[in-house]
Scaffold this motif. Structure first.
Motif, PDB file in Angstrom:
ATOM      1  N   PHE A 176      28.683   9.750  35.069  1.00  0.00           N
ATOM      2  CA  PHE A 176      28.896   9.387  36.474  1.00  0.00           C
ATOM      3  C   PHE A 176      29.599  10.729  37.087  1.00  0.00           C
ATOM      4  N   PHE A 177      28.906  10.958  38.314  1.00  0.00           N
ATOM      5  CA  PHE A 177      29.114  12.243  39.032  1.00  0.00           C
ATOM      6  C   PHE A 177      29.450  11.881  40.710  1.00  0.00           C
ATOM      7  N   LYS A 178      30.486  11.934  41.111  1.00  0.00           N
ATOM      8  CA  LYS A 178      30.818  11.581  42.325  1.00  0.00           C
ATOM      9  C   LYS A 178      30.598   9.887  42.557  1.00  0.00           C
ATOM     10  N   GLY A 179      30.631   9.140  41.623  1.00  0.00           N
ATOM     11  CA  GLY A 179      30.432   7.926  41.646  1.00  0.00           C
ATOM     12  C   GLY A 179      28.841   7.474  41.463  1.00  0.00           C
ATOM     13  N   GLU A 180      27.907   8.409  41.388  1.00  0.00           N
ATOM     14  CA  GLU A 180      26.688   8.185  40.969  1.00  0.00           C
ATOM     15  C   GLU A 180      26.059   8.518  39.449  1.00  0.00           C
ATOM     16  N   VAL A 181      25.383   7.628  39.033  1.00  0.00           N
ATOM     17  CA  VAL A 181      24.953   7.783  37.719  1.00  0.00           C
ATOM     18  C   VAL A 181      23.814   9.156  37.617  1.00  0.00           C
ATOM     19  N   ILE A 182      24.263   9.932  36.863  1.00  0.00           N
ATOM     20  CA  ILE A 182      23.393  11.149  36.709  1.00  0.00           C
ATOM     21  C   ILE A 182      22.646  11.375  35.411  1.00  0.00           C
ATOM     22  N   GLU A 183      23.409  10.712  34.384  1.00  0.00           N
ATOM     23  CA  GLU A 183      22.522  10.902  33.075  1.00  0.00           C
ATOM     24  C   GLU A 183      23.057   9.629  32.149  1.00  0.00           C
ATOM     25  N   VAL A 184      21.895   9.374  31.239  1.00  0.00           N
ATOM     26  CA  VAL A 184      22.321   8.242  30.108  1.00  0.00           C
ATOM     27  C   VAL A 184      22.079   9.120  28.866  1.00  0.00           C
ATOM     28  N   VAL A 185      23.278   8.741  28.175  1.00  0.00           N
ATOM     29  CA  VAL A 185      23.278   9.459  26.783  1.00  0.00           C
ATOM     30  C   VAL A 185      23.146   8.629  25.622  1.00  0.00           C
ATOM     31  N   VAL A 186      22.262   8.662  24.823  1.00  0.00           N
ATOM     32  CA  VAL A 186      22.058   7.764  23.550  1.00  0.00           C
ATOM     33  C   VAL A 186      22.802   8.269  22.337  1.00  0.00           C
ATOM     34  N   PRO A 187      22.824   7.680  21.371  1.00  0.00           N
ATOM     35  CA  PRO A 187      23.538   8.279  20.410  1.00  0.00           C
ATOM     36  C   PRO A 187      22.683   9.154  19.505  1.00  0.00           C
ATOM     37  N   GLN A 188      23.183  10.192  18.999  1.00  0.00           N
ATOM     38  CA  GLN A 188      22.183  11.196  18.241  1.00  0.00           C
ATOM     39  C   GLN A 188      21.456  10.705  17.147  1.00  0.00           C
ATOM     40  N   THR A 189      22.411   9.636  16.539  1.00  0.00           N
ATOM     41  CA  THR A 189      21.846   9.235  15.209  1.00  0.00           C
ATOM     42  C   THR A 189      21.762   7.522  15.340  1.00  0.00           C
ATOM     43  N   MET A 190      20.379   7.134  15.464  1.00  0.00           N
ATOM     44  CA  MET A 190      20.330   5.685  15.678  1.00  0.00           C
ATOM     45  C   MET A 190      19.326   4.999  14.552  1.00  0.00           C
ATOM     46  N   THR A 191      19.334   3.918  14.335  1.00  0.00           N
ATOM     47  CA  THR A 191      18.779   2.829  13.144  1.00  0.00           C
ATOM     48  C   THR A 191      17.743   2.284  14.247  1.00  0.00           C
ATOM     49  N   TYR A 192      16.393   2.317  13.690  1.00  0.00           N
ATOM     50  CA  TYR A 192      15.265   1.686  14.373  1.00  0.00           C
ATOM     51  C   TYR A 192      14.365   1.211  13.294  1.00  0.00           C
ATOM     52  N   THR A 193      13.662   0.107  13.825  1.00  0.00           N
ATOM     53  CA  THR A 193      12.597  -0.433  12.596  1.00  0.00           C
ATOM     54  C   THR A 193      11.382   0.015  12.915  1.00  0.00           C
ATOM     55  N   ILE A 194      10.532   0.265  11.996  1.00  0.00           N
ATOM     56  CA  ILE A 194       9.117   0.696  12.171  1.00  0.00           C
ATOM     57  C   ILE A 194       8.378  -0.539  12.473  1.00  0.00           C
ATOM     58  N   ALA A 195       7.571  -0.314  13.840  1.00  0.00           N
ATOM     59  CA  ALA A 195       6.940  -1.434  14.257  1.00  0.00           C
ATOM     60  C   ALA A 195       5.490  -1.389  13.925  1.00  0.00           C
ATOM     61  N   GLU A 196       4.883  -0.238  13.667  1.00  0.00           N
ATOM     62  CA  GLU A 196       3.358  -0.246  13.749  1.00  0.00           C
ATOM     63  C   GLU A 196       3.493   1.526  12.999  1.00  0.00           C
ATOM     64  N   THR A 197       2.718   1.197  11.731  1.00  0.00           N
ATOM     65  CA  THR A 197       2.123   2.370  11.007  1.00  0.00           C
ATOM     66  C   THR A 197       1.212   2.342  10.121  1.00  0.00           C
ATOM     67  N   GLU A 198       0.621   3.007   9.197  1.00  0.00           N
ATOM     68  CA  GLU A 198      -0.629   2.874   8.285  1.00  0.00           C
ATOM     69  C   GLU A 198       0.217   2.272   7.063  1.00  0.00           C
ATOM     70  N   PRO A 199      -0.175   1.623   6.146  1.00  0.00           N
ATOM     71  CA  PRO A 199       0.302   1.113   4.921  1.00  0.00           C
ATOM     72  C   PRO A 199       0.887   2.280   4.053  1.00  0.00           C
ATOM     73  N   GLY A 200       2.021   2.029   3.603  1.00  0.00           N
ATOM     74  CA  GLY A 200       2.674   2.647   2.817  1.00  0.00           C
ATOM     75  C   GLY A 200       1.932   2.965   1.501  1.00  0.00           C
ATOM     76  N   ILE A 201       2.120   4.349   1.020  1.00  0.00           N
ATOM     77  CA  ILE A 201       1.207   4.532  -0.526  1.00  0.00           C
ATOM     78  C   ILE A 201       2.348   4.991  -1.263  1.00  0.00           C
ATOM     79  N   LYS A 202       2.501   4.486  -2.422  1.00  0.00           N
ATOM     80  CA  LYS A 202       3.525   4.858  -3.223  1.00  0.00           C
ATOM     81  C   LYS A 202       3.056   6.264  -3.992  1.00  0.00           C
ATOM     82  N   GLY A 203       3.927   6.958  -4.369  1.00  0.00           N
ATOM     83  CA  GLY A 203       3.788   8.330  -4.854  1.00  0.00           C
ATOM     84  C   GLY A 203       3.483   9.385  -3.848  1.00  0.00           C
ATOM     85  N   ASN A 204       3.642   9.221  -2.654  1.00  0.00           N
ATOM     86  CA  ASN A 204       3.637  10.246  -1.502  1.00  0.00           C
ATOM     87  C   ASN A 204       4.963  10.933  -1.351  1.00  0.00           C
TER      88      ASN A 204
END
Length: 248
Positions: A176-204
């Motif tokens: 907040f700056f003078k009562g107004e939201v000026i920025e949204v800060v997300v954590p630098q390290t986050m955990t996400y789930t892979i929603a879509e990708t090519e099938p994994g290949i062992k040995g890669n």
């Protein structure tokens, strides 16, 4: 014959009704004097309380040697965030610092060069934890105060730089700056789930094969070829890079 002065009677010489009258009059006069003195006394102020601000809101005078990435300064009444800077040393004279700023209210960027030692003032900002709740049809996002449970709407233009990293129920910091939201800060390290990708290949792993993957938050990053859909991974949101599996 000589006249001697009449002695002043003491309270004890008065009759009982007269004595009570004298005492009452004296108490009345004393009360009036005290009331008058209080009326003209200077009002007391709790300076310790009135001068205290949250630490995050204090403006601090700095110079070019204090500049660092992510620092927010106030220039001409507006908040400017340092995106990058470089120092140019000269054979003669003082070094110069080139700084690239982003205006957190209007979104435009500015690059200026300053002489060594030039002064700035940090912006009086306040950071508070909020939880993401939902978006609206215009791209604005709503966040819930973690202390009061009140909701705050953040305009799409403010959140656009980090929107792709914001997942359902995610905790962030609103600036907040003078009562107004000026920025949204997300954590630098986050955990996400892979929603879509090519099938994994062992040995890669050894060959360093990579592939694009869409995460649960909607962002697309490059991941190792051995990963599969549904796996949880750690991501550097500042660089947009894969870090590791969540359990590693």
């Amino acid at each position: 014959r000589s006249l001697s002065p009449r002695p002043t009677p003491s309270i004890g010489t008065y009759s009982q009704p007269a004595c009570r009258f004298v005492v009452t009059m004296k108490l009345s006069i004393l009360a009036s004097l005290l009331a008058s003195a209080a009326a003209f006394a200077p009002a007391s102020h709790n300076l310790a309380v009135s001068s205290v601000r949250p630490a995050s809101q204090l403006a601090v005078a700095i110079d070019t040697s204090d500049i660092k990435n992510g620092l927010t300064v106030e220039i001409d009444g507006e908040p400017w965030k340092v995106l990058s800077f470089s120092i140019m040393k000269q054979a003669r004279g003082a070094a110069k610092t080139t700084i690239k700023f982003k205006n957190l209210k209007r979104g435009n960027t500015l690059e200026n060069t300053y002489r060594s030692g030039e002064k700035f003032e940090t912006a009086m900002i306040e950071k508070k934890p909020f939880q993401y709740t939902y978006p609206d049809e215009n791209g604005n996002m709503f966040f819930m105060d973690m202390e009061t449970f009140e909701e705050t709407m953040v305009e799409a233009k403010v959140v656009e730089d980090v929107e792709k990293w914001i997942d359902e129920g995610m905790e962030v910091n609103l600036v907040f700056f003078k009562g107004e939201v000026i920025e949204v800060v997300v954590p630098q390290t986050m955990t996400y789930t892979i929603a879509e990708t090519e099938p994994g290949i062992k040995g890669n792993t050894a060959q360093g094969v990579t592939k694009p993957a869409i995460l649960s938050c909607g962002a697309t990053i490059t991941v190792p070829g051995y990963l599969s859909e549904g796996e949880a991974i750690k991501v550097d949101t500042a660089k947009g890079e894969f870090l590791s599996r969540d359990n590693e």
